[in-house]
Design an enzyme around this catalytic site. Structure first.
Site, PDB file in Angstrom:
ATOM      1  N   ASP A 181      -2.192  -1.815  -3.931  1.00 13.13           N
ATOM      2  CA  ASP A 181      -2.620  -0.642  -4.699  1.00 13.13           C
ATOM      3  C   ASP A 181      -1.533  -0.257  -5.701  1.00 13.13           C
ATOM      4  O   ASP A 181      -1.537   0.835  -6.244  1.00 13.13           O
ATOM      5  CB  ASP A 181      -2.951   0.537  -3.769  1.00 13.13           C
ATOM      6  CG  ASP A 181      -1.738   1.054  -3.015  1.00 13.13           C
ATOM      7  OD1 ASP A 181      -0.638   0.459  -3.119  1.00 13.13           O
ATOM      8  OD2 ASP A 181      -1.872   2.076  -2.317  1.00 13.13           O
TER       9      ASP A 181
ATOM     10  N   LEU B 221       0.849  -1.201   0.000  1.00 16.78           N
ATOM     11  CA  LEU B 221       0.000   0.000   0.000  1.00 16.78           C
ATOM     12  C   LEU B 221       0.873   1.235   0.000  1.00 16.78           C
ATOM     13  O   LEU B 221       1.737   1.365   0.867  1.00 16.78           O
ATOM     14  CB  LEU B 221      -0.784   0.077   1.310  1.00 16.78           C
ATOM     15  CG  LEU B 221      -2.068  -0.693   1.502  1.00 16.78           C
ATOM     16  CD1 LEU B 221      -2.554  -0.475   2.924  1.00 16.78           C
ATOM     17  CD2 LEU B 221      -3.129  -0.212   0.520  1.00 16.78           C
ATOM     18  N   HIS B 222       0.650   2.127  -0.932  1.00 16.22           N
ATOM     19  CA  HIS B 222       1.441   3.364  -0.896  1.00 16.22           C
ATOM     20  C   HIS B 222       0.798   4.547  -1.584  1.00 16.22           C
ATOM     21  O   HIS B 222       1.345   5.640  -1.565  1.00 16.22           O
ATOM     22  CB  HIS B 222       2.817   3.121  -1.525  1.00 16.22           C
ATOM     23  CG  HIS B 222       2.752   3.013  -3.021  1.00 16.22           C
ATOM     24  ND1 HIS B 222       2.035   2.049  -3.658  1.00 16.22           N
ATOM     25  CD2 HIS B 222       3.303   3.769  -3.994  1.00 16.22           C
ATOM     26  CE1 HIS B 222       2.154   2.200  -4.972  1.00 16.22           C
ATOM     27  NE2 HIS B 222       2.917   3.249  -5.201  1.00 16.22           N
ATOM     28  N   ARG B 223      -0.346   4.378  -2.231  1.00 16.78           N
ATOM     29  CA  ARG B 223      -0.932   5.504  -2.972  1.00 16.78           C
ATOM     30  C   ARG B 223      -1.330   6.615  -1.997  1.00 16.78           C
ATOM     31  O   ARG B 223      -2.007   6.342  -0.989  1.00 16.78           O
ATOM     32  CB  ARG B 223      -2.197   5.079  -3.717  1.00 16.78           C
ATOM     33  CG  ARG B 223      -1.973   4.059  -4.755  1.00 16.78           C
ATOM     34  CD  ARG B 223      -2.086   4.598  -6.174  1.00 16.78           C
ATOM     35  NE  ARG B 223      -1.439   3.647  -7.028  1.00 16.78           N
ATOM     36  CZ  ARG B 223      -0.202   3.774  -7.522  1.00 16.78           C
ATOM     37  NH1 ARG B 223       0.503   4.849  -7.317  1.00 16.78           N
ATOM     38  NH2 ARG B 223       0.332   2.832  -8.254  1.00 16.78           N
ATOM     39  N   PRO B 224      -0.945   7.858  -2.295  1.00 14.13           N
ATOM     40  CA  PRO B 224      -1.291   8.969  -1.412  1.00 14.13           C
ATOM     41  C   PRO B 224      -2.782   9.009  -1.058  1.00 14.13           C
ATOM     42  O   PRO B 224      -3.148   9.265   0.084  1.00 14.13           O
ATOM     43  CB  PRO B 224      -0.892  10.211  -2.233  1.00 14.13           C
ATOM     44  CG  PRO B 224       0.203   9.727  -3.133  1.00 14.13           C
ATOM     45  CD  PRO B 224      -0.107   8.285  -3.431  1.00 14.13           C
TER      46      PRO B 224
END
Ligand code: UDP
Length: 356
Positions: free
Chosen positions: A274, A201-204
């Site tokens: 993501d 998970l890393h999407r802003p």
């Protein structure tokens, strides 16, 4: 070398972890024949997001701009400064990040011919910054290396002349399969659960917001399985900033190197992610995937039923719970890799045929 080749000076630009991985083999091929400089913008700068990959993939940057930012204006300025100094004839950019946009803009500022690799991906949701980046870079490009026929179709619909579009496959297919072959028989680390769901998970839009992080944490606690989470530095600092702890079924580890990640992916029951790159690697290594988003630009993975969309926020409104989706996806047999083989060679040949 003939005179024509001597006049060519290529620059290949990468700015972050996935771009280093994906262009690594192509850069090595181009370096053998052409004057090609590998430029790193420094959008990702921590050791576990950068050095670990250059070491593992045995690749070096000719220029590291150390920008330490994702600000397009700063990245563009830094890249333009370099291009003015070394005056390349052609610039290659990859994907859909701010470094990709900055590289494309700087290339056009300096009158270079521009190749966009991984062109033509679309999720048709302009609220996604990556979609806006893709469209902007495709509008600036001269040549398009696309992963699949579907991407070619999208570009043709947008009016790109067919003769500028080349279906090569996705470079990640070669890198991922090669690295996995090299490590597949190595001993696994002993500190991970025998059965687990792999999470990235890393999407802003998911991890920068406190309320969203709390929703995510509750969402993960509902998953009936142990979850292994190699954490992206952005997500780690956001969780720390808001003092949010993840539920007990989530085992957090630091982000790992590429081979180790592939081995964790191949051994996972299923992948929740993501990340664009991880959706691709899941289908290549034949692991089912659930994408934690309401759209994807990796449309082929959905069409082939190897990937399902599930947005943690929409969970309550969806017909199935995440556990039902996981159960269904565990029965999926993945037999097709839509991203091709021998992609590096094909991309190399396309680039050669254009520049010579
Ligand atoms: N990756 C990795 N180690 C990790 C997590 C991911 O090497 O701990 C790799 C993964 O295999 C994929 C890439 O990083 O190739 C994905 O990067 P990211 O999720 O940052 O970006 P995206 O693909 O969404 O652009």
């Amino acid at each position: 070398m003939n005179n024509r080749v001597e006049e060519v000076h290529l620059i290949t630009i990468a700015g972050n972890r996935p771009e280093i991985i994906k262009v690594s083999q192509l850069v090595k091929s181009l370096n053998k024949t052409y004057r090609n400089n590998f430029v790193y913008t420094g959008q990702h700068f921590s050791a576990n997001m950068k050095d670990i990959f250059t070491d593992e993939l045995n690749i070096t940057f000719d220029y590291d701009l150390r920008s330490n930012t994702s600000d397009i204006l700063v990245l563009r300025e830094n890249i333009r400064g370099l291009l003015q100094q070394i005056q390349p004839t052609h610039v290659l950019v990859y994907g859909d990040t701010n470094s990709t946009v900055a590289g494309a803009l700087a290339a056009k500022d300096c009158g270079c011919r521009l190749f966009h690799i991984e062109a033509g991906l679309r999720c048709f949701d302009l609220s996604k910054p990556e979609e806006r980046n893709r469209i902007q870079v495709d509008a600036l490009s001269d040549y398009y290396l696309v992963p699949t026929e579907l991407s070619k179709l999208f570009l043709k619909f947008e009016g790109v002349p067919e003769e500028r579009i080349f279906v090569t496959g996705n470079l990640v297919s070669d890198v991922c399969r090669k690295l996995y072959q090299e490590i597949k028989d190595k001993k696994r680390r002993s500190d991970i659960p025998a059965e687990y769901v792999l999470l990235t998970l890393h999407r802003p839009a998911l991890v920068d917001n406190e309320d969203m992080l709390k929703i995510l944490s509750r969402f993960l606690s509902n998953v009936e399985h142990k979850i292994l989470f190699p954490i992206h530095p952005r997500t780690k600092s956001s969780l720390e900033k808001y003092g949010i702890t993840l539920p007990d079924n989530v085992r957090v580890i630091d982000a790992v190197g590429y081979s180790e990640f592939l081995s964790l992916l191949k051994d996972a029951m299923i992948v929740l992610t993501d990340s664009g790159g991880v959706q691709e690697e899941s289908i290549i290594l034949k692991r089912p995937c659930v994408t934690l988003n309401n759209t994807t630009e990796r449309q082929e993975t959905i069409l082939l039923k190897a990937n399902r969309l599930y947005h943690p926020l929409d969970g309550a409104g969806q017909q199935c719970s995440i556990n039902e989706v996981i159960r269904e996806m565990l029965n999926v047999k993945i037999s097709v890799n839509p991203y091709g083989e021998d992609v590096t060679n094909r991309a190399y040949k396309v680039i050669s045929s254009i520049i010579e």
